[in-house]
Write an enzyme that holds these catalytic residues in place. Structure first.
Site, PDB file in Angstrom:
ATOM      1  N   PHE A 110       0.859  -1.182   0.000  1.00 50.70           N
ATOM      2  CA  PHE A 110       0.000   0.000   0.000  1.00 50.70           C
ATOM      3  C   PHE A 110       0.895   1.231   0.000  1.00 50.70           C
ATOM      4  CE2 PHE A 110      -3.855   2.267   0.697  1.00 50.70           C
ATOM      5  CZ  PHE A 110      -4.867   1.362   0.423  1.00 50.70           C
ATOM      6  N   GLN A 166      -6.916  15.542   4.055  1.00 46.82           N
ATOM      7  CA  GLN A 166      -6.483  14.871   2.834  1.00 46.82           C
ATOM      8  C   GLN A 166      -7.520  15.032   1.731  1.00 46.82           C
ATOM      9  OE1 GLN A 166      -5.535  10.808   3.794  1.00 46.82           O
ATOM     10  NE2 GLN A 166      -3.369  11.182   3.505  1.00 46.82           N
ATOM     11  N   HIS A 190      -8.455  14.156  -2.556  1.00 45.93           N
ATOM     12  CA  HIS A 190      -8.215  13.370  -3.767  1.00 45.93           C
ATOM     13  C   HIS A 190      -8.490  14.319  -4.931  1.00 45.93           C
ATOM     14  CE1 HIS A 190      -8.874  10.415  -6.916  1.00 45.93           C
ATOM     15  NE2 HIS A 190      -8.371   9.497  -6.135  1.00 45.93           N
ATOM     16  N   LEU A 204     -15.651   9.502  -5.830  1.00 44.98           N
ATOM     17  CA  LEU A 204     -14.340   9.548  -6.472  1.00 44.98           C
ATOM     18  C   LEU A 204     -14.335   8.921  -7.859  1.00 44.98           C
ATOM     19  CD1 LEU A 204     -11.778   8.712  -3.646  1.00 44.98           C
ATOM     20  CD2 LEU A 204     -12.569  10.938  -4.470  1.00 44.98           C
ATOM     21  N   GLU A 223      -7.966   7.313 -10.328  1.00 42.78           N
ATOM     22  CA  GLU A 223      -6.896   7.864 -11.153  1.00 42.78           C
ATOM     23  C   GLU A 223      -6.646   7.020 -12.398  1.00 42.78           C
ATOM     24  OE1 GLU A 223      -3.925  10.061  -8.206  1.00 42.78           O
ATOM     25  OE2 GLU A 223      -4.945   8.355  -7.309  1.00 42.78           O
ATOM     26  N   ARG A 231      -0.649  13.318  -7.714  1.00 43.52           N
ATOM     27  CA  ARG A 231      -1.879  13.871  -7.140  1.00 43.52           C
ATOM     28  C   ARG A 231      -1.782  15.354  -6.792  1.00 43.52           C
ATOM     29  NH1 ARG A 231      -4.907  10.109  -2.693  1.00 43.52           N
ATOM     30  NH2 ARG A 231      -5.364   8.389  -4.088  1.00 43.52           N
ATOM     31  N   HIS A 267     -11.313  13.872   1.839  1.00 45.85           N
ATOM     32  CA  HIS A 267     -11.768  12.583   2.376  1.00 45.85           C
ATOM     33  C   HIS A 267     -11.281  12.206   3.762  1.00 45.85           C
ATOM     34  CE1 HIS A 267      -8.433   9.618   1.267  1.00 45.85           C
ATOM     35  NE2 HIS A 267      -7.986  10.791   0.920  1.00 45.85           N
ATOM     36  N   ARG A 321      -1.897  11.464   6.404  1.00 48.16           N
ATOM     37  CA  ARG A 321      -2.094  10.079   6.834  1.00 48.16           C
ATOM     38  C   ARG A 321      -1.668   9.104   5.746  1.00 48.16           C
ATOM     39  NH1 ARG A 321      -6.424   6.380   5.752  1.00 48.16           N
ATOM     40  NH2 ARG A 321      -7.091   7.974   4.279  1.00 48.16           N
TER      41      ARG A 321
END
Lengths: 590, 81
Positions: A119, A240, A242, A252, A255, A286, A353, A393
Site C-alpha cells: 500500500f 487529505q 483526492h 471519487l 486515477e 496527485r 476525504h 495520513r
C-alpha cells in the site's frame, strides 16, 4: 427544568470502529457501558474503508514495527507525535491478530496466515522498497471490522442507544467531564448520560467542504461538542484530498481514468496540464494535478455556472474501451453527474476525504489540554488527534488508528473508573441548561436562514478558500467569510417543529457542529504560513532552505484552535519516541 | 404507515456510504411520497441490508437474494437517470 439522567460507568459517543473497539474493552471488563449512535452501528462510516489495516506481521516478507513507524513519521511530514506513532505501530500486530480472533474474515495465504498486500507509503527497511503490510477482507475491510466488533459487543452486553444524537458535553465547575446531553431521535426527548468516563468516537467532519467523500453523517459532532465545551481542536488545517471527485457529489473517479487517457480541460476546453507538467501532463502526481485544477478555477477558468470545477474528458476514447475498462466510472458519472462520459466530459473537483486533526489526546486516548489531562474525557479515531497522522495520513493507518486507540482509550477508561468513587458525583447543571437552550432556540426561532442555505454557504466558502491548495489572500478573505457564515448558522430556522424523527432539526444541530470545525480549519490554515503534508500554500514555496515549503524552524509545532475568541495556541511536536531513537527530520520525498 | 414510521424510514436512508446517501436522498425526495403502502414496506425491508450489499444491488453489481425487492431496487435505480 429537569432533564432525566441515565447513569453508566462509561458512555461512548459513536459506534464506528473506534467506539466499538473501546466499548468492547469496557464491557468485557464488566463495566456498564452505553454507546450512542445516530445510525445503526454497522452503518457507521468505517464501512467505507476498503483498503485494509496495516500491521508489520511479516507474513509475506520480512517486516518490522520500527519500519512501519518510520513510514508513518515520514508520511506525517514529521508533524506526528513519535511516542504515539511508536505505540500504534508496535501495537498493530496485536490488535490485528485480536481482531482475527474476534472472527474478522481476513484474506489468507495458502498456509493460513493473514494475506498482506502493498500500500502506498509502506516500505521495508526505513523507506527502501515497498512492503506487503496491509491486511484486508476483500474490498470490505471496514464493513467486516464493524460486524466482528458489533457482534462481540452484543455478546459482552454493551448497551446500544441507536438513533440517538449527542448534543453537548457536560463538565463540572472544575472542568471534569461528567457525560453528555443526548436526544432520542424518535421522541426528541433529551436525557443526560452521566458516566465516570466519556469517550468521543464520532469520526470526521469532511462535510465542511462542498466536495467530500464523507457520508452525510460525518458532521463532526464530537468536534463541535468539544469546542463548545472549551476544548481546543488540534491541527485542523490538515485534510487529505483526492484530485478527482464528481463535482457536486464527491464520489471519487479513480486515477485509472487518467491512466486510460482521460484529459483534464478548463472552461475554454484547453488541456491545461500541458502547462503545469509538460511531460507527465494528466498523469502527474496527485498534488501537482490538484494544484493545477485549483489554480485554473481560481483564475476564472473553471467550468459550469459557478466556474467551480474542471472537466475530465474521455469522449475521445473508444466507447468499447470505456465500457470494458472503465465500466464503474461510466455508471458513477451517469448517476452522480448526470453525464454519459462517452458523450460528454465529467465535471470534477478536488475532494476531501480524511481529517488528520481533532481533539488533542495522548496515546492513551486521554484528552490533553494545556499539558493537563481532562479528567473523565477520552477521544479516539478520526475525531481525535493523538497525533499519529500529523500533516498527512498513510493509507491503511486509519483503520489501525481505530483499533489501537479504541483499545487503549478503553483501557485508560477502565483504569480511571476503577479508581473513581463508587457513586457518581452530583451532576453539574450549567452545561445541561445551555444544551437544552440551544435546542429550544431552534424550536422557537421564527424567520431566519434555511439550514440548507447556511450549510451550502459554509461548504462553498471552505472549498473555495481553504481547499486542497491554498493562497494567502484567499485564506485571509476566507477567515472573514467563514465568520460571516457563522452568523447565518446562528440564525438558522426550521419549518418542522415536530417531535418525531425531526430530521430538519437534526440537520440544523449537525450544521452547528460543522461550523465549529470550519472555523477551526480556516483560522488554523490562515495562520500556518508554511506548506507541510496536506497543507499546501502558494506562498510557501519549495526553496533550498525550506524544501517543499516546509519551515521546521518556525512551524514544527501543533496548532491549537480555541473557540473562545478564535484564539490560536501552539504546542511542540513530541519528537521522542517511547523506546527507540528519534526519527530525525528529513525532506519528505518518495 | 403512520407518520413516525415514514420519518424513521427517511432517517434510515442515511447510510455509512456517500454513494448510498446520494442515491437514497434523491429517491426519498422524489419517489417516497408516491409509494404505496406495500412498496413502503418493501423499501423498509431493503434498508435492512448492509451498506455494501445495498450498494451492489443499486449498482447492478450483484442481485438481491430476495426477488420481491427487485421492483423497488429497479425503481431506485430509475430515479437516478
Amino acid at each position: 427544568m429537569s432533564v432525566p439522567v441515565r447513569k453508566f460507568d462509561a458512555v461512548i459517543v459513536g459506534a464506528g470502529g473506534a467506539g466499538l473497539r473501546a466499548a468492547l474493552q469496557l464491557s468485557e471488563a464488566g463495566l456498564k457501558t452505553a454507546v450512542l449512535s445516530k445510525v445503526f452501528p454497522t452503518r457507521s462510516h468505517t464501512v467505507a474503508a476498503q483498503g485494509g489495516v496495516s500491521a508489520s506481521l511479516g507474513n509475506s516478507e520480512p517486516d518490522h514495527w520500527h519500519w512501519h513507524m518510520y513510514d508513518t513519521v515520514k508520511g506525517s511530514d514529521w508533524l506526528g507525535d513519535q511516542d504515539a506513532i511508536e505505540f500504534m505501530c508496535r501495537e498493530a500486530p496485536n490488535v490485528v491478530v485480536e481482531l482475527e480472533h474476534f472472527g474478522m474474515p481476513f484474506d489468507r495465504n495458502a498456509d493460513g496466515t493473514i494475506y498482506q498486500r502493498p500500500f502506498g507509503g509502506h516500505m521495508s527497511n526505513f523507506g527502501e522498497k515497498p512492503v506487503r503490510r496491509a491486511c484486508a477482507a476483500a474490498d470490505r475491510t471496514g464493513h467486516a471490522m464493524l460486524h466482528a466488533l458489533y457482534q462481540r459487543n452484543v455478546r459482552a452486553n454493551t448497551q446500544f442507544f441507536v438513533e440517538w444524537m449527542a448534543l453537548d458535553l457536560v463538565r463540572d465547575a472544575d472542568g471534569n467531564v461528567q457525560g453528555v446531553v443526548a436526544m432520542e431521535m424518535e421522541t426528541s426527548e433529551i436525557y443526560v448520560f452521566q458516566a465516570k468516563a466519556t469517550l468521543f468516537a464520532t469520526g470526521g467532519a469532511g462535510r465542511i467542504f462542498a466536495s467530500s467523500t464523507n457520508a452525510f453523517i460525518n458532521t463532526g459532532d464530537g468536534l463541535g461538542m468539544a469546542a463548545r465545551a472549551g476544548i481546543p481542536l488540534e491541527d485542523m488545517e490538515f485534510w487529505q484530498f483526492h484530485p478527482t471527485g464528481v463535482a457536486g457529489a464527491g464520489v471519487l473517479i479513480t486515477e485509472g481514468v487518467r491512466g486510460e487517457g482521460g484529459i483534464l480541460r478548463n472552461s475554454s476546453g484547453e488541456r491545461f496540464m500541458e502547462r503545469y507538467a509538460p511531460n507527465a501532463k494528466d498523469l502527474a502526481s496527485r498534488d501537482v494535478v490538484s494544484r493545477a485544477m485549483v489554480t485554473e478555477i481560481n483564475e476564472g477558468r473553471g467550468c459550469g455556472p459557478n466556474k467551480d470545477h474542471v472537466l475530465l474528458d474521455i469522449t475521445h476514447l473508444d466507447p468499447e474501451v470505456i465500457k470494458s475498462k472503465l465500466p464503474g466510472i461510466r455508471e458513477i458519472s451517469i448517476k452522480f453527474a448526470g453525464v454519459d462520459p462517452i458523450k460528454a466530459p465529467i465535471p470534477v473537483v478536488p475532494t476531501c476525504h480524511y481529517q488528520m486533526g481533532g481533539i488533542p489526546t495522548n496515546y492513551r486516548g486521554e484528552v490533553v489540554v494545556d499539558g493537563n489531562v481532562v479528567s473523565g474525557f477520552y477521544a479516539a479515531g478520526e475525531v481525535a488527534c493523538a497525533s499519529v497522522h500529523g500533516a498527512n495520513r498513510l493509507g491503511t493507518n486509519s483503520l489501525l488508528d481505530l483499533l489501537v486507540f479504541g483499545k487503549s482509550s478503553g483501557n485508560s477508561m477502565i483504569d480511571f473508573i476503577k479508581t473513581a468513587p463508587k457513586d457518581l458525583p452530583e451532576l453539574a447543571q450549567a452545561d445541561v441548561e445551555r444544551s437544552v437552550a440551544r435546542v429550544e432556540a431552534l424550536n422557537t426561532r421564527a424567520g431566519g436562514v434555511e439550514v440548507n442555505d447556511a450549510r451550502s454557504a459554509m461548504q462553498a466558502t471552505m472549498q473555495k478558500h481553504c481547499g486542497v491548495f491554498r493562497f494567502k489572500d484567499m485564506l485571509a478573505d476566507g477567515v472573514a467569510k467563514i465568520l460571516e457564515v457563522e452568523k447565518l448558522v446562528q440564525n438558522m430556522v426550521i419549518g418542522d417543529k415536530s417531535k418525531t424523527f425531526n430530521t430538519a432539526r437534526l440537520e440544523a444541530l449537525e450544521v452547528e457542529n460543522l461550523i465549529e470545525v470550519a472555523k477551526a480549519t480556516m483560522i488554523s490554515a490562515n495562520a500556518r504560513t508554511e506548506s507541510r503534508g496536506a497543507h499546501v500554500r502558494d506562498d510557501a514555496a519549495d526553496t533550498p532552505q525550506n524544501p517543499n515549503g516546509r519551515d521546521d524552524e518556525n512551524w514544527l509545532k501543533h496548532t491549537l484552535w480555541y473557540r473562545a475568541g478564535n484564539q490560536l495556541g501552539y504546542k511542540p511536536v513530541t519528537m521522542k519516541p517511547l523506546s527507540v531513537e528519534t526519527i530525525a527530520l528529513k525532506t519528505r520525498s518518495y | 404507515m403512520d407518520e413516525v414510521e415514514l420519518k424513521r424510514i427517511v432517517w434510515r436512508s442515511r447510510r455509512g456510504l456517500l454513494e448510498l446517501d446520494l442515491q437514497l436522498e434523491r429517491f426519498v425526495a422524489e419517489d417516497l411520497p408516491q409509494l404505496t403502502e406495500p412498496e413502503l414496506v418493501l423499501y423498509r425491508e431493503l434498508l435492512q441490508y448492509p451498506d455494501n450489499d445495498l450498494l451492489d444491488y443499486l449498482n447492478g453489481r450483484s442481485e438481491c437474494p430476495n426477488p420481491r425487492l427487485w421492483p423497488i431496487i429497479a425503481r431506485i435505480r430509475a430515479a437516478q437517470r
